[in-house]
Enzyme design. Sequence first.
Site, PDB file in Angstrom:
ATOM      1  CG  ASN A 180      18.840  -1.254 -38.437  1.00 37.79           C
ATOM      2  OD1 ASN A 180      19.263  -1.748 -37.402  1.00 37.79           O
ATOM      3  ND2 ASN A 180      19.463  -1.396 -39.591  1.00 37.79           N
ATOM      4  CB  ILE A 181      12.555  -3.018 -37.553  1.00 38.09           C
ATOM      5  CG1 ILE A 181      12.892  -2.827 -36.065  1.00 38.09           C
ATOM      6  CG2 ILE A 181      11.652  -4.248 -37.768  1.00 38.09           C
ATOM      7  CD1 ILE A 181      11.702  -2.408 -35.205  1.00 38.09           C
ATOM      8  CD  GLU A 235      18.942   6.929 -36.993  1.00 36.53           C
ATOM      9  OE1 GLU A 235      18.375   5.862 -37.302  1.00 36.53           O
ATOM     10  OE2 GLU A 235      19.912   7.395 -37.614  1.00 36.53           O
TER      11      GLU A 235
END
Length: 130
Positions: A42-43, A55
Amino acid sequence: MTDKELAMIAREAMEQAYVPYSHFKVGAALLAKDGTVFKGCNIENASYGATNCAERTAIFKAVSEGYREFEKIAIVASSGDIASPCGICRQVLFEFMPDGKVILDSDEKGMVTYLVRELLPLGFSSKDIK
Ligand code: THU
């Protein structure tokens, strides 16, 4: 590649998470049908809505490299609990791997698996666009 092996790669991916706001790291490992694995994390973003989930990072990396067919994806989170994919990620998974498997692994609660179809019943797809 076993589910557990893919989940261990997701743990590696999680280490790259950029999470200055939630401090909640997520890692994903996506197995393409030819055996190639794509990692995603995740960013986050100061404009929270611009955040990208682990994802989708994995799927978008793979699709942008020319891959279209996937077998399964493993997801892990830093909480130690199972992290269930958000609605937007379910929709993106449904686009590229409606028959694929989702492996949710955790350090504290073990592993569970679902089919993408189970996580998004009656999912909207290209078949609906006439
Ligand atoms: N997150 C994911 O990476 N995947 C999900 O499916 C659920 C949420 C991330 C987004 C954000 O960086 C943090 O978890 C808290 O929502």
